[in-house]
Design an enzyme around this catalytic site. Structure first.
Site, mmCIF file in Angstrom:
data_model
loop_
_atom_site.group_PDB
_atom_site.id
_atom_site.type_symbol
_atom_site.label_atom_id
_atom_site.label_comp_id
_atom_site.label_asym_id
_atom_site.label_seq_id
_atom_site.Cartn_x
_atom_site.Cartn_y
_atom_site.Cartn_z
ATOM 1 N N ASP A 199 -9.659 -9.891 129.939
ATOM 2 C CA ASP A 199 -9.867 -10.615 128.690
ATOM 3 C C ASP A 199 -11.296 -10.490 128.186
ATOM 4 O O ASP A 199 -11.622 -11.013 127.127
ATOM 5 C CB ASP A 199 -9.502 -12.094 128.872
ATOM 6 C CG ASP A 199 -7.996 -12.292 128.886
ATOM 7 O OD1 ASP A 199 -7.476 -12.839 127.919
ATOM 8 O OD2 ASP A 199 -7.358 -11.865 129.855
ATOM 9 N N ASN A 206 -2.827 -15.382 124.586
ATOM 10 C CA ASN A 206 -3.083 -16.770 124.216
ATOM 11 C C ASN A 206 -4.221 -16.910 123.213
ATOM 12 O O ASN A 206 -4.696 -18.010 122.935
ATOM 13 C CB ASN A 206 -3.356 -17.636 125.453
ATOM 14 C CG ASN A 206 -4.695 -17.308 126.121
ATOM 15 O OD1 ASN A 206 -5.344 -16.313 125.804
ATOM 16 N ND2 ASN A 206 -5.094 -18.147 127.067
ATOM 17 N N GLU A 228 -11.967 -16.574 128.506
ATOM 18 C CA GLU A 228 -10.765 -17.015 129.223
ATOM 19 C C GLU A 228 -11.141 -17.713 130.518
ATOM 20 O O GLU A 228 -10.633 -18.797 130.848
ATOM 21 C CB GLU A 228 -9.869 -15.811 129.520
ATOM 22 C CG GLU A 228 -8.611 -16.132 130.312
ATOM 23 C CD GLU A 228 -7.455 -16.542 129.431
ATOM 24 O OE1 GLU A 228 -6.589 -17.275 129.940
ATOM 25 O OE2 GLU A 228 -7.402 -16.127 128.272
ATOM 26 N N SER A 252 22.990 -22.776 123.961
ATOM 27 C CA SER A 252 22.636 -22.791 122.540
ATOM 28 C C SER A 252 21.798 -24.002 122.158
ATOM 29 O O SER A 252 21.034 -23.947 121.189
ATOM 30 C CB SER A 252 23.899 -22.750 121.676
ATOM 31 O OG SER A 252 24.751 -23.847 121.980
#
Length: 231
Positions: free
Chosen positions: A6, A14, A27, A45
Site C-alpha cells: 500500500d 479500502n 495503511e 435472497s
C-alpha cells in the site's frame, strides 16, 4: 500485502495508500491496529437484496428491468447486510462497520444467492476468496426461509439435515477464517407474520395478497406454499 504494497497502490481496495513517512504506509499508520474486519454473508435472497420493483408490475420504468435481470434482480447495495448506497441512510451492517472504522471501506463479500438453502453453505464458503492476508471476518449465516418454504411439508429440510449441513459449513469456514473471526447464525423466520399482516392487504396488481398467493399456488409458482396459504 496490506501495509507494505500500500506504499504504492491500494492492495485491499479500502481507499488508503501512500507513504506516511519513514517508509511506512498510511495503511499501516491508520489501520494496522484499528481492529479492521471484513463482512461476509452466506445466505439467500433476503441477504442478496432480491427486489421486484412495483413500477414493473404497472409496466413502468421497464428500461431498468433488463439490467436488474442481469443481476438476478438482486440489489446487495441496498441490503441489510452489505448495503452501501446512500439510499439506505447508513442502515446496514456494513455501513455501521464503516462508521465505526473507516479502514473497513469496501471490506465486504455478499455471497447470498436467490433460492439458497442450508445445503448451499459449503458451496458458498468455497466461493470465498481467502488468503493469508484476509481480515478477521464478521460472518453471517442467514438462510432464513427456503428450507421450509416448499410446496408441501414433506419437502422441508428436516432438523437433522439442517444441523448436519450447518455443521459441515462451519467446519469448512473454520478452515479458512482468520483468527478472531466471529460467526452470527440467523434462525429461520416464522413466516406466519407474512400471512397475518398481508393476506387482506391490496397487492399492486389489484387483488388481495391472499388472492394473489392462491393464484400462484394454482400455477405452481407460489414461492412459499407451506406458509403463504390460509391453512
Amino acid at each position: 500485502i496490506p501495509g507494505i504494497s500500500d506504499l504504492l497502490m491500494d492492495s485491499n481496495c479500502n481507499g488508503i495508500h501512500g507513504v506516511a513517512g519513514l517508509g511506512h504506509s498510511y495503511e499501516k499508520k491508520f489501520c494496522e491496529d484499528s481492529g479492521m474486519r471484513g463482512l461476509v454473508t452466506f445466505g439467500d435472497s433476503a441477504s442478496s437484496g432480491f427486489h421486484i420493483a412495483e413500477e414493473w408490475l404497472h409496466l413502468k420504468e421497464l428500461k431498468t428491468l433488463i439490467p436488474a435481470i442481469l443481476h438476478e434482480i438482486d440489489r446487495p447495495q441496498l441490503s441489510w447486510d452489505s448495503g452501501f448506497s446512500p439510499e439506505i441512510n447508513g442502515e446496514s451492517v456494513y455501513a455501521r462497520m464503516l462508521q465505526n472504522n473507516l479502514c473497513n471501506h469496501r471490506q465486504f463479500s455478499n455471497l447470498g444467492h436467490n433460492g439458497a438453502e442450508m445445503k448451499d453453505l459449503v458451496t458458498q464458503i468455497q466461493l470465498l476468496k481467502a488468503s493469508p492476508h484476509t481480515l478477521p471476518m464478521l460472518a453471517f449465516v442467514a438462510y432464513i426461509g427456503n428450507d421450509v418454504c416448499k410446496d408441501s411439508l414433506d419437502q422441508m429440510t428436516t432438523p437433522a439435515e439442517y444441523r448436519q449441513q450447518l455443521l459441515a459449513g462451519l467446519k469448512e469456514l473454520d478452515e479458512i477464517a482468520p483468527a478472531g473471526s466471529k460467526v452470527i447464525l440467523m434462525g429461520l423466520v416464522d413466516a406466519r407474520i407474512l400471512w397475518d399482516t398481508l393476506n387482506q392487504r391490496r397487492h399492486p396488481l389489484g387483488s388481495t395478497y391472499e388472492q394473489f398467493w392462491e393464484f400462484l399456488t394454482c400455477t405452481g409458482s407460489n414461492p412459499c406454499g407451506t406458509w403463504l396459504n390460509p391453512d
